[in-house]
Scaffold this active site. Structure first.
Site, short mmCIF file in Angstrom:
data_model
loop_
_atom_site.label_atom_id
_atom_site.label_comp_id
_atom_site.label_asym_id
_atom_site.label_seq_id
_atom_site.Cartn_x
_atom_site.Cartn_y
_atom_site.Cartn_z
N PRO A 1 -115.09 23.24 7.17
CA PRO A 1 -114.67 23.61 5.81
C PRO A 1 -113.82 22.51 5.17
O PRO A 1 -113.34 21.63 5.89
CB PRO A 1 -113.83 24.87 6.02
CG PRO A 1 -113.93 25.23 7.44
CD PRO A 1 -114.52 24.11 8.19
N LYS B 1 -111.15 16.12 7.98
CA LYS B 1 -112.29 15.28 8.40
C LYS B 1 -112.11 13.85 7.89
O LYS B 1 -112.23 12.89 8.66
CB LYS B 1 -113.60 15.87 7.85
CG LYS B 1 -113.86 17.28 8.32
CD LYS B 1 -115.15 17.83 7.79
CE LYS B 1 -115.23 17.98 6.30
NZ LYS B 1 -114.37 19.00 5.70
N THR B 2 -111.82 13.72 6.61
CA THR B 2 -111.64 12.39 6.03
C THR B 2 -110.46 11.70 6.69
O THR B 2 -110.50 10.50 6.99
CB THR B 2 -111.36 12.50 4.53
OG1 THR B 2 -112.28 13.42 3.99
CG2 THR B 2 -111.47 11.18 3.85
N SER C 1 -125.76 38.73 9.80
CA SER C 1 -124.61 39.22 10.55
C SER C 1 -123.92 40.42 9.92
O SER C 1 -122.96 40.94 10.46
CB SER C 1 -123.61 38.09 10.77
OG SER C 1 -123.09 37.71 9.54
N LYS D 1 -114.91 33.27 11.71
CA LYS D 1 -114.81 34.67 11.27
C LYS D 1 -113.55 35.31 11.82
O LYS D 1 -112.86 36.04 11.11
CB LYS D 1 -116.04 35.43 11.76
CG LYS D 1 -117.31 35.05 11.02
CD LYS D 1 -118.49 35.76 11.63
CE LYS D 1 -119.77 35.47 10.85
NZ LYS D 1 -120.94 36.02 11.51
P1 ADP Z 1 -111.50 17.10 4.50
O1 ADP Z 1 -112.00 15.71 4.52
O2 ADP Z 1 -111.83 17.86 5.75
O3 ADP Z 1 -111.90 17.89 3.30
P2 ADP Z 1 -108.91 15.86 4.36
O4 ADP Z 1 -109.10 14.93 5.48
O5 ADP Z 1 -109.00 15.30 3.00
O6 ADP Z 1 -109.91 17.08 4.47
O7 ADP Z 1 -107.53 16.61 4.56
C1 ADP Z 1 -106.74 17.15 3.54
C2 ADP Z 1 -105.28 16.93 3.81
O8 ADP Z 1 -104.86 17.72 4.91
C3 ADP Z 1 -104.95 15.50 4.18
O9 ADP Z 1 -103.79 15.15 3.51
C4 ADP Z 1 -104.71 15.54 5.67
O10 ADP Z 1 -103.78 14.57 6.06
C5 ADP Z 1 -104.20 16.93 5.88
N1 ADP Z 1 -104.56 17.46 7.22
C6 ADP Z 1 -105.67 18.15 7.52
N2 ADP Z 1 -105.67 18.48 8.84
C7 ADP Z 1 -104.56 17.97 9.37
C8 ADP Z 1 -104.01 17.98 10.69
N3 ADP Z 1 -104.61 18.57 11.71
N4 ADP Z 1 -102.84 17.34 10.87
C9 ADP Z 1 -102.23 16.75 9.84
N5 ADP Z 1 -102.67 16.71 8.58
C10 ADP Z 1 -103.84 17.31 8.33
#
Ligand code: ADP
EC number: 3.4.21.53
Length: 852
Positions: free
Chosen positions: A376, A381-382, A743, A786
């Site tokens: 989600p 991920k980024t 489901s 879920k």
């Molecule tokens: P996605 O690419 O999955 O949509 P992002 O990588 O852009 O999400 O993350 C959104 C924000 O949440 C970023 O600022 C990221 O640093 C922070 N974040 C998400 N998961 C974590 C985590 N496990 N620990 C620290 N920061 C997180």
């Protein structure tokens, strides 16, 4: 020209304001258009208009168009030339502009300006008297001598040029064929004259005056040519050619001295460019192409649109990192620490990433699968991709693929198009300046498809290690080696990733976070980051964990942490205002005291607890007291809570049950509502349902009908035939979300069982599972998401298929502890768990009978 002037120009003309060059009737001019008003004229008049009339515009010389369209219109030159726009070419280099090719028709005079915006339009009066042209004899009589004299000079001038050049020969013929009256304008625009002189000719409305003024210009040009021929006698042929070629190349635009200089400068630039090409480390094939192009460039006049295109291309080729790379530094232990420091939780993902990096370290090549993080939004991920680049010491570049539906976006446009450019991969390489960056292909699941080809197919080539060492962008038209680039992809769901692309990638699921994980992430990462971004320190603001939990449960409903991050940002902004105001007041204590009239508050120091921001008195707090964000402060800053636990209210009637659904944005709880009414046994389904969902509903009803007696389920009139004189309506609220998937089967059964039995489903139970016609419960996907959604919504008991028991291991222990799981293998078990005190099966009458 005569033909041109024979048309009557419209009495209202849109005006094109030009500053450089003067267009005279009968001549042609190329002019560049980049100011807002002129661009508007081109767009709305020339590019949209379809009639011949719409291509006639008034060209006003010596008037520069303001660079901003809100500036006032400058005073306009009184006389202009009505012109036919023959060609419009658009280009984006070096900034968006159009190049217009216009042919002058006749002079006009502005009578009245009718409007200024979006482009000026004026009422005009045609000045050149057309009857002169048609009635040659009369005019010849009047101006006989003057025109004869002019004609002689013109012929003399043309004959001094090289007649073997076709353009000169044509000019010679024109002198005889054109009406004499048209000659002053045409010759003035051909010979070397300054803008000022051209302007004088334009302003000379009377023909006689025009002849008189042009003759000296002709004489000057003749003298000049004579001088040239004398000084360069031995190379006479060459001179002629030069003089002749110039009018040929820019028949109306003989360069003035300044332009000469510019040209020289440009020439220097081209030489520099060539040097750069030769010294760059591009591939042999690329070098060959570049040298060929530069040769072409040298011969090309700069006014040609292609000149800019070619130069742009060559500059890109020089800039591309053919051989430039950063040195990898990879140490697994350091990588582990860095990943741990940057990200809380997500153990599975970090483990897989480290494995991947370890293999790379040992094997030292990249021919592995491409990692694709699926989960989600807002789960990091980024951010993990960025960390990977950091651990490797590589450059990072994100390529957003959401909505890309043209393969030229990936592979570039061929250079034959106006405005063509390289694709995103090559552009990315140019931006990072090295050939081994980490490219994050964001949202590969949202690639579109259109008539312009399938971008997924182009990506396949990019991602295939067997092919990508010779990736050919259409714009470059030579191969570029992408084999050193490390690609990582992200997606929300794998369902929409094209299968061939999926095949190239290794999927790593990144599930949503539990509430506890979110609190930790907020306190370890998000809050410190937000404080820093807003220039705050922990001494100024304090956000306790209960407040974070409040934000998570009442202000956000998401699997990731993105909107949590945004809410924290909003809080920091509000506090920043208070802190800044406080500082301001501290520096001016008198005003604060007078304004507030609360002088005693200022002395509360020792036993003062951190105050809430909602308390206006805290402006007078000593600077070291942090502002505490409690629930009241939250309400003040973020407004009333957006999500309240509505579960128990909604389950206060029979015919409602809670299901669990999986969406690309994470898990969701989903209410299923049913009602019955008099009717003819029809089933109505609403709430954006897919086909599979509809089938589940039919299955559920069939199963209940066949088991109605067993469970003592009756319709309104007490009959076991549930659909007898009864219609059923099933609704899945949140109509904007399309729901599909099997489901919801168990939820529909439970909901209908509640409706027909009149009993309430327990308010803290959620369920998921597929059903069969015989009442078995089959396993489903997305259990972790879920369960997290149910946990978020504060539910306590979850019914899942028996065969999904193994999936529970993935769920954090603290979440599991909060919940009770019921494993069901058949619908009897589901119903027993969903209703308080079980859903008793009536002893079967038949079984008694059988004893007899
Ligand atoms: P996605 O690419 O999955 O949509 P992002 O990588 O852009 O999400 O993350 C959104 C924000 O949440 C970023 O600022 C990221 O640093 C922070 N974040 C998400 N998961 C974590 C985590 N496990 N620990 C620290 N920061 C997180």
């Amino acid at each position: 020209m005569a033909a041109g002037s024979a048309i009557q120009i419209p009495s209202r003309l849109p005006l094109l304001l030009t500053h450089e060059g003067v267009l005279l009737p009968g001549s042609t001019m190329r002019t560049s258009v980049d100011s807002p008003r002129n661009m508007q004229l081109v767009r709305s008049r020339l590019l949209k208009g379809t009639s011949l009339k719409s291509t006639i515009i008034g060209v006003i010389p010596n008037t520069s168009d303001p660079t901003s369209d809100c500036d006032d219109l400058p005073s306009l030159h009184r006389i202009g030339t009505a012109a036919l726009a023959v060609q419009v070419v658009g280009s984006n280099w070096p900034k968006p502009h159009y190049t217009l090719l216009v042919t002058g028709l006749c002079r006009f005079q502005i009578l009245q300006l009718l409007k200024e915006k979006p482009y000026p339009v004026a009422e005009v009066e045609q000045l050149d008297r057309l009857e002169q042209f048609t009635n040659q004899h009369k005019s010849e009589e009047e101006l006989g001598e003057l025109s004869e004299q002019f004609y002689k000079y013109a012929v003399q001038l043309v004959e001094m040029l090289d007649m073997s050049v076709p353009a000169v020969a044509k000019l010679r013929r024109l002198l005889d064929n054109l009406p004499r009256e048209a000659l002053p304008d045409i010759l003035t625009s051909i010979i070397r004259t300054s803008n000022q002189e051209k302007l004088q000719i334009l302003d000379a409305v009377r023909l006689e005056e025009r002849f008189k003024m042009t003759i000296p210009l002709l004489v000057r040009q003749i003298e000049g040519l004579k001088l040239l021929q004398k000084t360069r006698k031995p190379k006479q042929d060459d001179d002629k050619r030069i003089v002749a070629i110039r009018p040929n190349r820019r028949i109306n635009h003989i360069p003035t001295t300044m332009e000469d200089e510019e040209e020289e400068e440009d020439h220097d630039d081209v030489v520099m460019l060539e040097k750069k090409i030769r010294t760059s480390s591009m591939s042999e094939q690329a070098l060959k192409v570049c040298l060929k192009e530069i040769k072409r460039l040298k011969k090309m006049p700069q006014s040609m649109p292609e000149y800019a295109l070619t130069r742009n291309y060559l500059e890109l080729m020089v800039e591309l990192p053919w051989n430039k790379s950063t040195k990898d530094r990879l140490e697994i232990r350091a990588a582990r620490i860095l990943l741990d420091n940057d990200h809380y939780a997500m153990e599975k993902l970090k483990k897989r990433v480290l494995e991947y990096l370890a293999v790379r370290q040992l094997k030292n090549n990249l021919k592995g699968p491409i990692l694709c993080f699926v989960g989600p939004p807002g789960v990091g991920k980024t951010s993990v991709g960025r960390s990977i680049a950091k651990t490797l010491g590589r450059e990072f570049h994100r390529i957003a693929l959401g909505g890309v539906c043209d393969q030229s976006d990936i592979r570039g446009h061929r250079r034959t198009y106006v405005g063509s450019m390289p694709g995103r991969i090559i552009n990315g390489l140019k931006t990072v300046g090295v050939n081994n960056p980490v490219f994050l292909l964001d949202e590969v699941d949202k690639l579109g498809k259109s008539l312009q080809g399938d971008p997924a197919a182009a990506l396949l080539e990019v991602l295939d290690p067997e092919q990508n060492h010779s990736f050919t962008d259409h714009y470059l038209n030579v191969a570029f080696d992408l084999s050193q680039v490390l690609f990582i992809a992200t997606a929300n769901t794998i369902a929409t990733i094209p299968p061939a692309l999926l095949d190239r990638m290794e999927i790593i699921q990144v599930p949503g976070y539990t509430q506890e994980e979110k609190i930790e992430i907020a306190h370890r990462h998000l809050i410190p980051k937000q404080l820093e971004q807003h220039g705050l320190t922990p001494q100024q603001i304090q956000i306790p964990q209960v407040t974070t939990l409040d934000i998570i449960t009442r202000y956000t409903r998401e699997a990731g942490v993105r909107s949590l991050d945004r809410k924290l940002g909003a809080i920091c902004r509000a506090v920043a205002v208070k802190v800044a105001e406080g500082q301001h007041k501290e520096t001016k204590p008198d005003r604060a005291e007078v304004g507030e009239g609360e002088d005693c508050k200022e002395h509360v120091t020792e036993d003062a607890k951190p105050e809430s921001i909602s308390d206006t008195a805290d402006l007078a707090l000593p600077p070291e007291m942090p502002i505490l964000i409690d629930f009241h402060a939250l309400k003040d800053i973020l407004g009333p809570p957006m999500y309240e636990t509505e579960v128990s209210q909604r389950l206060s009637q029979p015919g409602v049950a809670i299901g669990l659904a999986w969406t690309p944005l994470g898990g969701e709880i989903m209410f299923v509502e049913a009602s019955r009414m008099d009717g003819e046994g029809q089933l109505t389904l609403t709430g954006q349902l897919g086909d599979v969902m509809k089938e589940s509903a039919h299955l559920a009803i069939s199963w209940l009908r066949s088991n109605a007696k067993r469970y003592q389920l009756t319709n309104a009139s007490g009959s076991f035939d549930l659909l007898d004189n009864t219609d059923i309506h099933l609704h899945f609220p949140a109509g904007a979300v399309t729901k599909d998937g099997p489901s919801a089967g168990v939820t529909i059964v439970t909901c209908l069982a509640s409706l027909f039995s009149g009993r309430l489903v327990c308010s803290d139970v959620a369920m998921t599972g597929e059903i069969t016609l015989r009442g078995l419960v089959l396993p489903v996907g997305g259990i972790k998401d879920k369960v997290l959604a149910a946990h978020r919504a504060g539910l306590k008991r979850i019914i899942i298929p028996q065969r999904n028991e193994k999936d529970l291991e993935e769920i954090a222990v603290n979440v599991r502890q909060d919940l009770t799981f019921v494993m069901a293998s058949c619908l009897d078990e589901v119903l027993n768990a969903a209703f308080d005190g079980g859903f008793a099966v009536k002893p079967r009458v038949e079984s008694l009978n059988s004893k007899l």
